[in-house]
Motif scaffolding. Structure first.
Motif, mmCIF file in Angstrom:
data_model
loop_
_atom_site.group_PDB
_atom_site.id
_atom_site.type_symbol
_atom_site.label_atom_id
_atom_site.label_comp_id
_atom_site.label_asym_id
_atom_site.label_seq_id
_atom_site.Cartn_x
_atom_site.Cartn_y
_atom_site.Cartn_z
ATOM 1 N N SER A 74 0.832 -1.216 0.000
ATOM 2 C CA SER A 74 0.000 0.000 0.000
ATOM 3 C C SER A 74 0.864 1.263 0.000
ATOM 4 O O SER A 74 0.506 2.250 -0.640
ATOM 5 C CB SER A 74 -0.951 -0.003 1.192
ATOM 6 N N THR A 75 2.007 1.227 0.668
ATOM 7 C CA THR A 75 2.913 2.388 0.673
ATOM 8 C C THR A 75 3.504 2.580 -0.716
ATOM 9 O O THR A 75 3.600 3.706 -1.217
ATOM 10 C CB THR A 75 4.038 2.188 1.715
ATOM 11 N N GLY A 125 3.042 10.189 -8.055
ATOM 12 C CA GLY A 125 3.996 10.584 -9.087
ATOM 13 C C GLY A 125 5.443 10.574 -8.633
ATOM 14 O O GLY A 125 6.315 11.092 -9.325
ATOM 15 N N GLN A 126 5.711 9.978 -7.506
ATOM 16 C CA GLN A 126 7.089 9.912 -7.017
ATOM 17 C C GLN A 126 7.771 8.702 -7.630
ATOM 18 O O GLN A 126 7.133 7.700 -7.956
ATOM 19 C CB GLN A 126 7.117 9.829 -5.490
ATOM 20 N N THR A 127 9.098 8.812 -7.766
ATOM 21 C CA THR A 127 9.847 7.699 -8.349
ATOM 22 C C THR A 127 10.833 7.089 -7.366
ATOM 23 O O THR A 127 11.466 6.085 -7.676
ATOM 24 C CB THR A 127 10.619 8.169 -9.599
ATOM 25 N N ASN A 128 10.981 7.699 -6.209
ATOM 26 C CA ASN A 128 11.939 7.208 -5.210
ATOM 27 C C ASN A 128 11.249 6.881 -3.896
ATOM 28 O O ASN A 128 10.333 7.592 -3.473
ATOM 29 C CB ASN A 128 13.024 8.258 -4.937
ATOM 30 N N ILE A 129 11.748 5.842 -3.260
ATOM 31 C CA ILE A 129 11.292 5.469 -1.922
ATOM 32 C C ILE A 129 12.534 5.386 -1.046
ATOM 33 O O ILE A 129 13.507 4.710 -1.404
ATOM 34 C CB ILE A 129 10.569 4.103 -1.922
ATOM 35 N N GLU A 130 12.506 6.080 0.085
ATOM 36 C CA GLU A 130 13.641 6.037 1.017
ATOM 37 C C GLU A 130 13.279 5.148 2.203
ATOM 38 O O GLU A 130 12.204 5.284 2.790
ATOM 39 C CB GLU A 130 13.995 7.443 1.517
ATOM 40 N N VAL A 131 14.194 4.223 2.517
ATOM 41 C CA VAL A 131 14.015 3.335 3.662
ATOM 42 C C VAL A 131 15.334 3.270 4.409
ATOM 43 O O VAL A 131 16.394 3.532 3.838
ATOM 44 C CB VAL A 131 13.581 1.916 3.228
ATOM 45 N N ASP A 132 15.264 2.899 5.677
ATOM 46 C CA ASP A 132 16.533 2.707 6.390
ATOM 47 C C ASP A 132 16.962 1.257 6.255
ATOM 48 O O ASP A 132 16.212 0.414 5.747
ATOM 49 C CB ASP A 132 16.451 3.180 7.847
ATOM 50 N N GLN A 133 18.162 0.965 6.684
ATOM 51 C CA GLN A 133 18.739 -0.364 6.472
ATOM 52 C C GLN A 133 18.020 -1.475 7.232
ATOM 53 O O GLN A 133 18.174 -2.651 6.907
ATOM 54 C CB GLN A 133 20.220 -0.360 6.838
ATOM 55 N N ASN A 154 12.669 3.519 -7.658
ATOM 56 C CA ASN A 154 14.012 3.376 -7.082
ATOM 57 C C ASN A 154 13.899 3.338 -5.565
ATOM 58 O O ASN A 154 13.193 4.146 -4.967
ATOM 59 C CB ASN A 154 14.901 4.559 -7.475
ATOM 60 N N VAL A 155 14.628 2.403 -4.965
ATOM 61 C CA VAL A 155 14.664 2.301 -3.508
ATOM 62 C C VAL A 155 16.027 2.790 -3.049
ATOM 63 O O VAL A 155 17.052 2.295 -3.507
ATOM 64 C CB VAL A 155 14.419 0.854 -3.032
ATOM 65 N N LYS A 156 16.010 3.785 -2.170
ATOM 66 C CA LYS A 156 17.263 4.331 -1.633
ATOM 67 C C LYS A 156 17.335 4.004 -0.147
ATOM 68 O O LYS A 156 16.408 4.311 0.603
ATOM 69 C CB LYS A 156 17.308 5.850 -1.841
#
Length: 195
Positions: free
Chosen positions: A8-9, A17-25, A43-45
């Motif tokens: 869902s996220t 319309g975002q192309t990046n997802i930021e997650v921690d390790q 893209n996952v950063k």
């Protein structure tokens, strides 16, 4: 504590319309979320965790000092000065920041001002400055008090005993004493008392 990145996220990120997802390790990406990330071409950063500041560090930032000073000034409404602090416990009151308050009930057309300075020590001792100009004041002292005359001279009466004290003299006034001071000229003094 581990976090989970779920489908869902991913759908919410894509629909905005975002192309990046930021997650921690430490984030766990669910299998369905992985499939959607690949399908939508996102893209996952992985972001680095913020380093915790060493609380024992002796390097204190200017912002921390300013915030401490503001807190002290806010908590102590009688304080009308700026105090500088450092990590070793040194406290310096900026003399140019001291603002005096008028003393009421000055007689003979004279005037008086004071500034109380509180350093925040646990024994609740107070320190202050007083300026008197050709006036007389009478007060019952609530605490043991020391006066240091830094300029001028005072005619001081304590419980009917009188003396003239001059520049450089140190005077002890016991609590509950009835005191009358007469400023013979412009007088400046330092006081210290313990509550």
């Amino acid at each position: 504590m581990k976090k989970a990145l779920c489908a869902s996220t991913v759908e919410s990120v894509y629909s905005n319309g975002q192309t990046n997802i930021e997650v921690d390790q430490d984030t766990i990406i669910t299998p369905l979320a992985k499939d959607l990330i690949e399908e939508y071409g996102l893209n996952v950063k992985i972001i680095e965790p913020k380093k915790k500041k060493d609380a024992s560090s002796k390097n204190i930032s200017e912002e921390l000092i300013v915030s401490i000073i503001k807190k002290i000034l806010k908590d102590s409404l009688n304080n009308r000065y700026v105090m500088k602090l450092d990590s070793n416990g040194l406290k310096v009151v900026d003399g140019s920041s001291i603002q005096f308050t008028d003393i009421p009930n000055c007689t003979n057309g004279g005037s008086g001002q004071y500034c109380s300075i509180f350093f925040g020590n646990s024994n609740k001792s107070k320190f202050g400055l007083v300026r008197l100009n050709h006036t007389e004041l009478t007060k019952t002292i609530g605490n043991d008090t020391y006066l240091y005359i830094s300029k001028g001279a005072l005619d001081i009466s304590i419980n009917e005993n009188s003396c003239v004290s001059k520049e450089g003299d140190i005077i002890f006034i016991p609590k509950r004493a009835n005191v009358t001071v007469k400023a013979l000229k412009d007088v400046e003094l330092v006081y210290s008392l313990t509550e």
